[in-house]
Scaffold this active site. Structure first.
Site, PDB file in Angstrom:
ATOM      1  N   ASP A 114       0.789  -1.243   0.000  1.00 50.87           N
ATOM      2  CA  ASP A 114       0.000   0.000   0.000  1.00 50.87           C
ATOM      3  C   ASP A 114       0.824   1.299   0.000  1.00 50.87           C
ATOM      4  O   ASP A 114       0.501   2.237   0.739  1.00 50.87           O
ATOM      5  CB  ASP A 114      -0.946   0.028   1.221  1.00 50.87           C
ATOM      6  CG  ASP A 114      -1.965  -1.111   1.209  1.00 50.87           C
ATOM      7  OD1 ASP A 114      -1.927  -1.948   0.293  1.00 50.87           O
ATOM      8  OD2 ASP A 114      -2.802  -1.156   2.141  1.00 50.87           O
TER       9      ASP A 114
ATOM     10  N   ASP B 289      -4.528  -0.865  -1.680  1.00 48.04           N
ATOM     11  CA  ASP B 289      -5.823  -0.761  -1.022  1.00 48.04           C
ATOM     12  C   ASP B 289      -6.761  -0.181  -2.090  1.00 48.04           C
ATOM     13  O   ASP B 289      -6.412   0.812  -2.748  1.00 48.04           O
ATOM     14  CB  ASP B 289      -5.672   0.201   0.173  1.00 48.04           C
ATOM     15  CG  ASP B 289      -6.643  -0.079   1.296  1.00 48.04           C
ATOM     16  OD1 ASP B 289      -7.044  -1.244   1.477  1.00 48.04           O
ATOM     17  OD2 ASP B 289      -6.994   0.884   2.012  1.00 48.04           O
TER      18      ASP B 289
ATOM     19  N   HIS C 173     -10.692   0.476  -2.612  1.00 42.89           N
ATOM     20  CA  HIS C 173     -12.061   0.434  -2.113  1.00 42.89           C
ATOM     21  C   HIS C 173     -13.097   0.963  -3.097  1.00 42.89           C
ATOM     22  O   HIS C 173     -12.806   1.838  -3.912  1.00 42.89           O
ATOM     23  CB  HIS C 173     -12.172   1.259  -0.824  1.00 42.89           C
ATOM     24  CG  HIS C 173     -11.319   0.751   0.296  1.00 42.89           C
ATOM     25  ND1 HIS C 173     -11.315  -0.557   0.695  1.00 42.89           N
ATOM     26  CD2 HIS C 173     -10.434   1.390   1.115  1.00 42.89           C
ATOM     27  CE1 HIS C 173     -10.476  -0.707   1.707  1.00 42.89           C
ATOM     28  NE2 HIS C 173      -9.915   0.454   1.974  1.00 42.89           N
TER      29      HIS C 173
ATOM     30  N   HIS D  28     -17.504   2.460   0.918  1.00 46.58           N
ATOM     31  CA  HIS D  28     -17.000   1.199   1.486  1.00 46.58           C
ATOM     32  C   HIS D  28     -17.298   1.098   2.978  1.00 46.58           C
ATOM     33  O   HIS D  28     -17.313   2.110   3.691  1.00 46.58           O
ATOM     34  CB  HIS D  28     -15.484   1.115   1.242  1.00 46.58           C
ATOM     35  CG  HIS D  28     -14.900  -0.213   1.542  1.00 46.58           C
ATOM     36  ND1 HIS D  28     -14.257  -0.496   2.720  1.00 46.58           N
ATOM     37  CD2 HIS D  28     -14.900  -1.362   0.823  1.00 46.58           C
ATOM     38  CE1 HIS D  28     -13.852  -1.765   2.702  1.00 46.58           C
ATOM     39  NE2 HIS D  28     -14.239  -2.309   1.565  1.00 46.58           N
TER      40      HIS D  28
ATOM     41  N   HIS E 259     -10.943   6.731   1.675  1.00 45.33           N
ATOM     42  CA  HIS E 259      -9.574   6.670   1.165  1.00 45.33           C
ATOM     43  C   HIS E 259      -9.440   5.607   0.087  1.00 45.33           C
ATOM     44  O   HIS E 259     -10.210   4.652   0.043  1.00 45.33           O
ATOM     45  CB  HIS E 259      -8.586   6.383   2.308  1.00 45.33           C
ATOM     46  CG  HIS E 259      -8.762   5.017   2.912  1.00 45.33           C
ATOM     47  ND1 HIS E 259      -9.728   4.733   3.833  1.00 45.33           N
ATOM     48  CD2 HIS E 259      -8.096   3.848   2.692  1.00 45.33           C
ATOM     49  CE1 HIS E 259      -9.668   3.455   4.176  1.00 45.33           C
ATOM     50  NE2 HIS E 259      -8.683   2.886   3.491  1.00 45.33           N
TER      51      HIS E 259
ATOM     52  N   LYS F 101      -6.827  -5.134  -2.838  1.00 46.20           N
ATOM     53  CA  LYS F 101      -7.567  -5.686  -1.690  1.00 46.20           C
ATOM     54  C   LYS F 101      -8.547  -4.661  -1.151  1.00 46.20           C
ATOM     55  O   LYS F 101      -8.367  -3.460  -1.353  1.00 46.20           O
ATOM     56  CB  LYS F 101      -6.582  -6.132  -0.606  1.00 46.20           C
ATOM     57  CG  LYS F 101      -5.691  -5.008  -0.095  1.00 46.20           C
ATOM     58  CD  LYS F 101      -4.584  -5.548   0.775  1.00 46.20           C
ATOM     59  CE  LYS F 101      -3.721  -4.442   1.327  1.00 46.20           C
ATOM     60  NZ  LYS F 101      -4.411  -3.477   2.174  1.00 46.20           N
TER      61      LYS F 101
ATOM     62  N   CYS G  82      -1.810  -2.808   7.805  1.00 46.11           N
ATOM     63  CA  CYS G  82      -1.697  -3.695   6.632  1.00 46.11           C
ATOM     64  C   CYS G  82      -0.387  -4.477   6.601  1.00 46.11           C
ATOM     65  O   CYS G  82      -0.362  -5.635   6.173  1.00 46.11           O
ATOM     66  CB  CYS G  82      -1.919  -2.896   5.362  1.00 46.11           C
ATOM     67  SG  CYS G  82      -3.615  -2.232   5.310  1.00 46.11           S
TER      68      CYS G  82
HETATM   69 ZN   LIG Z   1      -8.429   0.846   3.382  1.00 47.06          ZN
END
Ligand SMILES: [Zn+2]
Length: 241
Positions: free
Chosen positions: A43, A81, A83, A87, A116, A141, A186
């Site tokens: 990330d 990351d 989304h 989310h 984010h 993810k 993470c």
């Molecule tokens: Zn996130």
């Protein structure tokens, strides 16, 4: 090197006035990542550095460290990351909730974050200075609207696999070195799940930065140590060619 040879070498080095040079040759052995090791870069995205929607303090400082480390690895995996709008991990999706509070979702406790890393936005793009031309796969993810995913291996419901364990196993990878953002979320979850999936796991501390929410950093290091995750620094790794 055999002891006798080593002694002989040291004696001849001393004779040649090279005593000062012999010390670094016999300094503590550095880790040389094998062909069955992979660097996981977690990330390192605009959202997690200054100017992003969920900045991690000093987040961009990992970029040059990771760029330098990359030459030591034959295998590099990058995560993002990623989304949906609205989310479930966004505070804005839960009326009356503020970022950094927690709620119970169907799968358990969930920390709520500012919006984010929304799919396709500049905020979700990899940091522009991250130079990993030899990276082989990008794992995205957290793209299911109702499930967060800190770990690169398994989403937060602890059931949904991202496919990374299978990918690494099919490629014969045995050891992972985890870097990126954030140490206590993470990165830690990725390292812990790597252990759970049967990999040897290292976290390269100075190639990570933390959020440290309510003691989460100390807790993460403790959990990682308990599960056999090794904590190292980037200088412990032998630079690649
Ligand atoms: Zn996130």
């Amino acid at each position: 090197m055999h002891n006798t040879h080593r002694r002989t070498f040291l004696q001849s080095a001393a004779a040649l006035g090279l005593a000062g040079l012999s010390a670094p040759l016999f300094a503590a052995a550095k880790i040389r990542p094998a062909a069955n090791a992979a660097l996981i870069v977690v990330d390192v995205q605009n959202c997690f550095v200054d100017g992003g929607t969920l900045p991690v303090k000093g987040g961009a400082e990992v970029v040059p460290v990771i760029n330098k480390l990359s030459s030591a690895f034959e295998n590099i995996v990058v995560t993002q990351d990623w989304h949906t709008q609205g989310h479930a991990s966004f505070a804005s999706a839960h009326p009356g909730q503020k970022p950094f509070s927690s709620v119970k979702l169907a799968y358990g406790n969930q920390v709520l974050w500012p919006d984010h890393c929304v799919q396709g936005t500049e905020d979700a793009a990899l940091h522009k200075d991250l130079k990993l031309p030899t990276a082989q796969v990008i794992i995205r993810k957290g793209f299911r609207k109702g499930i967060d995913s800190y770990s690169a291996f398994e989403e937060a419901d602890r059931k949904t696999a991202t496919g990374l364990a299978g990918y690494l196993k099919q490629r014969g990878i045995k050891t992972v070195f985890v870097s990126g953002l954030a140490t206590d979320f993470c990165v830690a979850w990725t390292a812990l799940d790597a252990r759970k999936a049967g990999f040897e796991a290292y976290v390269i501390e100075d190639a990570t930065r933390a959020i440290d929410l309510n003691g989460s950093l100390a807790k993460a290091w403790k959990e990682m140590a308990a599960k056999g995750v090794k904590r190292i620094q980037s200088t412990d790794i032998e630079a690649g060619a």
